[in-house]
Enzyme design. Structure first.
Site, mmCIF file in Angstrom:
data_model
loop_
_atom_site.group_PDB
_atom_site.id
_atom_site.type_symbol
_atom_site.label_atom_id
_atom_site.label_comp_id
_atom_site.label_asym_id
_atom_site.label_seq_id
_atom_site.Cartn_x
_atom_site.Cartn_y
_atom_site.Cartn_z
ATOM 1 N N LYS A 133 0.728 -1.180 -0.118
ATOM 2 C CA LYS A 133 -0.113 0.219 -0.104
ATOM 3 C C LYS A 133 0.846 1.166 0.066
ATOM 4 O O LYS A 133 2.174 1.328 0.091
ATOM 5 C CB LYS A 133 -0.938 -0.128 1.067
ATOM 6 C CG LYS A 133 -1.926 -1.221 1.131
ATOM 7 C CD LYS A 133 -2.839 -1.136 -0.179
ATOM 8 C CE LYS A 133 -4.172 -1.629 -0.122
ATOM 9 N NZ LYS A 133 -3.959 -3.266 -0.099
HETATM 10 C C1 LIG Z 1 -5.390 -4.181 0.548
HETATM 11 C C2 LIG Z 1 -6.938 -4.002 0.525
HETATM 12 C C3 LIG Z 1 -7.627 -4.250 1.592
HETATM 13 C C4 LIG Z 1 -7.433 -5.095 2.835
HETATM 14 O O1 LIG Z 1 -5.995 -4.706 3.553
HETATM 15 P P1 LIG Z 1 -5.250 -5.698 4.100
HETATM 16 O O2 LIG Z 1 -4.481 -4.603 5.054
HETATM 17 O O3 LIG Z 1 -4.450 -6.316 3.144
HETATM 18 O O4 LIG Z 1 -5.899 -6.688 5.060
HETATM 19 C C5 LIG Z 1 -8.967 -4.004 1.578
HETATM 20 N N1 LIG Z 1 -9.543 -3.232 0.611
HETATM 21 C C6 LIG Z 1 -8.756 -3.002 -0.507
HETATM 22 C C7 LIG Z 1 -9.472 -2.270 -1.753
HETATM 23 C C8 LIG Z 1 -7.339 -3.174 -0.602
HETATM 24 O O5 LIG Z 1 -6.687 -2.837 -1.470
#
Ligand SMILES: *Cc1c(COP(=O)(O)O)cnc(C)c1O
Length: 398
Positions: A186
């Site tokens: 992210k």
């Molecule tokens: C990465 C992501 C999540 C989940 O996040 P995690 O921290 O990996 O559990 C939820 N929604 C979207 C759109 C994502 O890209």
């Protein structure tokens, strides 16, 4: 794209302060921790950055969705509308609270299509989750207007769009609450981690208590209070080490976005040479967090042909139509109702009655867009050599 590219001395310094105290837990140990509360400070600074009153840190972006939905009172018997182009986590969390995900189309923003949303609302709809996919805001004003008309709360899945916004207002702050992820790919990362933001103090208190086994936080909002409990909870607590990393990464977020904007512009100039190319709609270009460059070719055959040449020249793009983690017709386990539960839950009720069935052809407008979509992730650090390689690949594809 990711905060891991800029991980460095600042993160190490923050972590060091936690290690020096030996207190890795966000609550308690007032004497040993010597005034260091990294998770709490991360929450306060994240809330300030987003322009909201409250933030609640949790263990992941998926946990953030689950904690938010739970605090909103969403559960069995309810439906939650989201989009068919998102990461699986969005609907995993909906199932996990016992509700049923209903999938709507995306439009040329590649986010929830307001024109499709209204027709999917039923008496059971208890939340709407637009996802600001790939750093670009959804048509949140239209979505909010529809939701408000029906009295349904909006939860913005902002996992991919920290720092993005519309006319200076940050994504995640438009709805009742917004969730974020700090996983390793992210825009900013804490390795694992998540956050929920809201202006609603009552909702925040519920999230705070639920994520900490129902511990009473009443006497001390954001921290522990008495030993009473108002409802059952769970454990989704973030560690101090993650809070420390989060503080360092948050301080770099605007710099990350500025670098990505420059790199995205350079990539866009190259990709713009492709005959017949067009770009994803960005409502407010100044509010793009610039994590991805998304572009359309005239049709699916052309998109695949162009991407093959880009790939042969070392610069292949992501073809999301084939992506098994982000696109509805490719979620074979969802379509087949595959689950570990012997009862068949969440696809079947005890006794074998099917609760929900998903038709792979249910989102033709999304398919018409995704089939001709190519995407480049935008790095924070883009070398002149790499840019030149992509330029040559694009020329070859022209
Ligand atoms: C990465 C992501 C999540 C989940 O996040 P995690 O921290 O990996 O559990 C939820 N929604 C979207 C759109 C994502 O890209």
């Amino acid at each position: 794209m990711p905060g891991f590219e800029v991980f460095g001395e600042e993160e190490k310094k923050e972590i060091g302060e936690v290690l020096d105290t030996g207190v890795l837990f966000r609550y308690e140990f007032p004497n040993e921790r010597r005034g260091i509360y990294k998770v709490r400070q991360f929450e306060e600074e994240f809330a300030r950055y987003c322009g909201v009153a409250h933030a609640q840190a949790v263990t992941s972006g998926t946990a953030a969705l689950k904690v938010a939905l739970t605090a909103m009172g969403v559960g069995p018997g309810d439906e939650v509308i989201t989009q068919g182009f998102t990461f699986v986590a969005t609907w995993e969390a909906i199932f996990d609270v016992g509700a049923i995900p209903v999938f709507a189309e995306v439009d040329d923003t590649l986010n929830l299509d307001p024109a499709d949303l209204e027709g999917k609302i039923t008496a059971r709809t208890k939340a709407i989750i637009p996802v600001h996919m790939m750093g670009v805001p959804a048509r949140i004003a239209e979505i909010k207007a529809i939701a408000d008309r029906h009295g349904i709360p909006v939860l913005e899945d902002t996992a991919q769009a920290p720092g993005a916004g519309i006319k200076g207002r940050k994504c995640g702050s438009f709805g009742l609450c917004g969730t974020f992820s700090f996983d390793p790919v992210k825009t900013m990362t804490t390795g694992e981690g998540g956050m929920i933001i809201t202006d609603d103090e009552d909702l925040w208190r519920k999230m705070s208590e639920y994520h900490d086994h129902g511990h009473d936080h009443v006497a001390n909002p954001g921290g522990r209070g008495g030993e009473g409990r108002s409802f059952i909870g769970f454990n989704f607590r973030m560690m101090e080490l993650q809070g420390a990393i989060g503080l360092a990464q948050l301080a770099k977020l605007d710099g990350i976005i500025a670098a990505q904007r420059r790199n995205k512009e350079a990539l866009r100039e190259l990709v713009g040479q492709l005959p017949g190319v067009s770009f994803r709609t960005v409502i407010d270009p100044a509010g793009d967090n610039a994590s991805f460059l998304a572009f359309f070719l005239p049709d699916a055959a052309e998109a695949r042909r162009v991407n093959e040449i880009l790939g042969q020249n070392g610069a292949g793009a992501v073809y999301f139509a084939n992506n098994t983690w982000h696109y509805y017709p490719k979620w074979e386990h969802l379509l087949a109702g595959s689950t570990l539960a012997r009862s068949g839950w969440p696809f079947e009720e005890a006794g074998g009655r099917r609760r929900v069935h998903y038709d792979p052809a249910a989102l033709p407008r999304s398919a018409a867009l995704l089939d001709r979509l190519l995407v480049y992730p935008v790095p924070v650090k883009l070398s002149p050599e790499r840019l030149e390689q992509i330029g040559k690949a694009v020329k070859a594809a022209c």
